[in-house]
Design an enzyme around this catalytic site. Structure first.
Site, short mmCIF file in Angstrom:
data_model
loop_
_atom_site.label_atom_id
_atom_site.label_comp_id
_atom_site.label_asym_id
_atom_site.label_seq_id
_atom_site.Cartn_x
_atom_site.Cartn_y
_atom_site.Cartn_z
N LYS A 208 0.83 -1.21 0.00
CA LYS A 208 0.00 0.00 0.00
C LYS A 208 0.86 1.26 0.00
CE LYS A 208 -2.81 3.21 0.62
NZ LYS A 208 -4.17 3.58 0.33
N CYS A 262 -2.86 11.04 1.91
CA CYS A 262 -2.22 9.79 1.47
C CYS A 262 -0.85 10.05 0.86
CB CYS A 262 -3.11 9.10 0.46
SG CYS A 262 -4.82 9.02 0.98
N1 SAJ Z 1 -2.02 15.08 -8.41
C1 SAJ Z 1 -1.22 15.82 -9.23
N2 SAJ Z 1 -1.03 15.39 -10.50
C2 SAJ Z 1 -1.61 14.25 -10.98
C3 SAJ Z 1 -2.42 13.50 -10.11
C4 SAJ Z 1 -2.61 13.95 -8.82
O1 SAJ Z 1 -0.67 16.86 -8.84
O2 SAJ Z 1 -1.41 13.94 -12.16
C5 SAJ Z 1 -2.22 15.54 -7.01
C6 SAJ Z 1 -3.67 15.85 -6.65
O3 SAJ Z 1 -4.05 17.13 -7.07
C7 SAJ Z 1 -3.61 15.71 -5.14
C8 SAJ Z 1 -2.59 14.60 -4.94
O4 SAJ Z 1 -1.87 14.49 -6.15
O5 SAJ Z 1 -3.10 16.90 -4.54
C9 SAJ Z 1 -3.20 13.26 -4.62
O6 SAJ Z 1 -4.32 13.01 -5.45
P1 SAJ Z 1 -4.61 11.59 -6.12
O7 SAJ Z 1 -5.87 11.73 -6.87
O8 SAJ Z 1 -3.43 11.12 -6.85
O9 SAJ Z 1 -4.74 10.60 -4.92
P2 SAJ Z 1 -5.48 10.61 -3.50
O10 SAJ Z 1 -4.51 11.08 -2.47
O11 SAJ Z 1 -6.78 11.30 -3.53
O12 SAJ Z 1 -5.74 9.05 -3.33
C10 SAJ Z 1 -4.61 8.20 -3.35
C11 SAJ Z 1 -4.89 7.05 -4.34
N3 SAJ Z 1 -3.65 6.31 -4.55
C12 SAJ Z 1 -3.18 6.07 -5.80
O13 SAJ Z 1 -3.73 6.46 -6.79
C13 SAJ Z 1 -1.95 5.24 -5.89
C14 SAJ Z 1 -5.99 6.16 -3.79
O14 SAJ Z 1 -6.18 5.03 -4.63
C15 SAJ Z 1 -5.65 5.71 -2.37
O15 SAJ Z 1 -6.66 4.90 -1.82
C16 SAJ Z 1 -5.53 6.95 -1.52
O16 SAJ Z 1 -4.43 7.70 -2.03
C17 SAJ Z 1 -5.28 6.56 -0.09
O17 SAJ Z 1 -6.23 6.65 0.71
O18 SAJ Z 1 -4.19 6.08 0.22
#
Ligand code: SAJ
Length: 404
Positions: A208, A262
């Site tokens: 994870k 996360c």
């Molecule tokens: N982000 C970027 N660029 C991108 C994608 C995301 O800057 O191309 C940023 C987002 O704006 C945000 C951060 O990353 O600030 C995180 O967003 P996210 O959508 O990537 O993920 P989370 O934190 O909402 O959810 C993640 C997910 N993990 C993965 O995709 C590997 C989710 O599946 C997990 O369950 C969650 O973390 C968790 O609870 O751990």
């Protein structure tokens, strides 16, 4: 499927959707939260967080009588721990919520019960839960063997898509012993349509953490690239779009940083347990944090030529179309601008929040009408629908590709 009595500890972004989903599947769910306002809200059939379709699910779970929220745990067949695992000073894991939840369920655990840790946790935490329960309940240890099961099943759902991903995603189930893994896997197979993959607890914990670190490292690459492009005066979005036309290149989107509970937290759990080895993971975190102040500096540079600039910051949440402010880069950027430039009027626009202490939260229309400088921080849907012609004559700083 047999009806089970399930006690879910923590009714936040993971615990509440999980509890209500299980309740609508016919289980008797006893949800526990330390906040009485949260308990009252849920017992009224309402919700305290923004997540698509969660309100309907919770309402139906509560009205069916299968979901009851409470401040205290109760006896159950199965306990699910879905409490926060933040980090403390120095980026070391803070396991106080896991420990508190473990202690509070201890009096209710019976032989044959299953305890599942869903919280994203540093390696060794599930074993810690098992050991603490055994120490608190020596009557549940016979000839050195536990008479209850303990497993880790890390939540993997994406905020904004939680209800679908709770069912569709593959799940990893790691037991503190093989029997625990099998019992927990059998439970998840009753409501997960994805595959349930069985391993040991430590591997499940690291898998994870690896998922979120992988994403953080990849976003760090995009963020670093955006800063390189800023120096070279090249449009990063065009560079990425062109590079991504290569069949083996898939660069993610740069933003004002990386937020949420996360990605901004979990990589530190790897760094703290293998600090000499986890060099790339640590650097990625540093790059993503540095991106926030880089955006602030760009705004301040452009604002200098105004005597009393009006700055509209579009978005406060940590990512699009949610209300979650945890570790939000947009919030940090907006707050830093307010602090660094007291003469500026900073208008925060956050369609998912009505108000926020310390911020002048205004509707989009008003902010765009009055702003000299428009800073795109979160690509919320209402922002994307905005009439772009209204940005002519404004200084636009787009940190999230909103206006590309
Ligand atoms: N982000 C970027 N660029 C991108 C994608 C995301 O800057 O191309 C940023 C987002 O704006 C945000 C951060 O990353 O600030 C995180 O967003 P996210 O959508 O990537 O993920 P989370 O934190 O909402 O959810 C993640 C997910 N993990 C993965 O995709 C590997 C989710 O599946 C997990 O369950 C969650 O973390 C968790 O609870 O751990």
């Amino acid at each position: 499927m047999n009806t089970q009595r399930i006690c879910v500890m923590g009714l936040g972004y993971i615990g509440l959707p999980t509890a209500s989903l299980l309740a609508t599947k016919g289980h008797k769910v006893h949800g526990v939260d330390v906040r009485s306002d949260v308990v009252d809200t849920i017992n009224r059939g309402s919700i305290h967080i923004v997540e698509p379709e969660l309100d309907v699910l919770v309402r139906s779970a509560v009205h069916s009588g299968n979901l009851v929220a409470s401040l205290e745990p109760a006896e159950a067949d199965l306990f699910v721990l879905a409490v926060p695992t933040p980090f403390a000073e120095g980026h070391v894991p803070d396991l106080s919520y896991v420990d508190a939840a473990t202690e509070s369920i201890a009096p209710y655990v019976r032989a044959g019960n299953l305890v599942i840790l869903e919280s994203t946790s540093p390696v060794g935490t599930t074993e810690r839960v098992a050991e603490r329960l055994s120490a608190l309940r020596p009557d549940l240890v016979e000839d050195g063997r536990r008479t209850f099961h303990v497993a880790h099943c890390p939540e993997r759902v994406l905020p904004g898509h939680i209800l679908r991903e709770l069912v569709d995603n593959d799940r990893i189930v790691g037991g503190v012993d093989p029997a625990s893994a099998e019992v927990a896997a059998a439970f998840y197979r009753t409501f997960v349509s994805g595959e349930v993959l069985v391993t040991n607890a430590r591997t499940a914990e690291l898998a994870k953490l690896t998922e979120n670190s992988f994403r953080d490292v990849n976003i760090a690459f995009a963020n670093e690239l955006s800063m390189v492009c800023g120096t070279l005066d090249i449009d990063v979005w065009e560079v990425i779009a062109l590079a991504n036309r290569h069949p083996r290149v898939q660069i993610l989107n740069p933003g004002p940083g990386v937020g949420g509970h996360c990605l901004a937290v979990d990589p530190w759990f790897i760094v703290s347990s293998a600090s000499d080895e986890a060099r790339l993971i640590r650097t990625a975190r540093e790059v993503n944090v540095a991106k926030e102040d880089w955006v602030v500096r760009r705004v301040l540079d452009r604002a200098e030529r105004f005597r009393k600039p009006v700055i509209a910051c579009l978005g406060l949440a940590y990512k699009p179309d949610i209300d979650d402010l945890r570790e939000s880069p947009a919030l940090h950027v907006t707050r830093s601008i307010i602090e660094a430039m007291p003469e500026a009027e900073v208008l925060a626009v956050e369609p998912n929040l009505r108000e926020l202490e310390g911020f002048d939260v205004v509707p989009l229309e008003e902010a765009i009408g009055r702003a000299d400088i428009v800073v795109g921080l979160v690509a919320h849907t209402p922002f994307k629908r905005m009439d772009r012609s209204r940005l002519q004559e404004k200084v636009v700083i787009d940190a999230c590709g909103l206006f590309r």
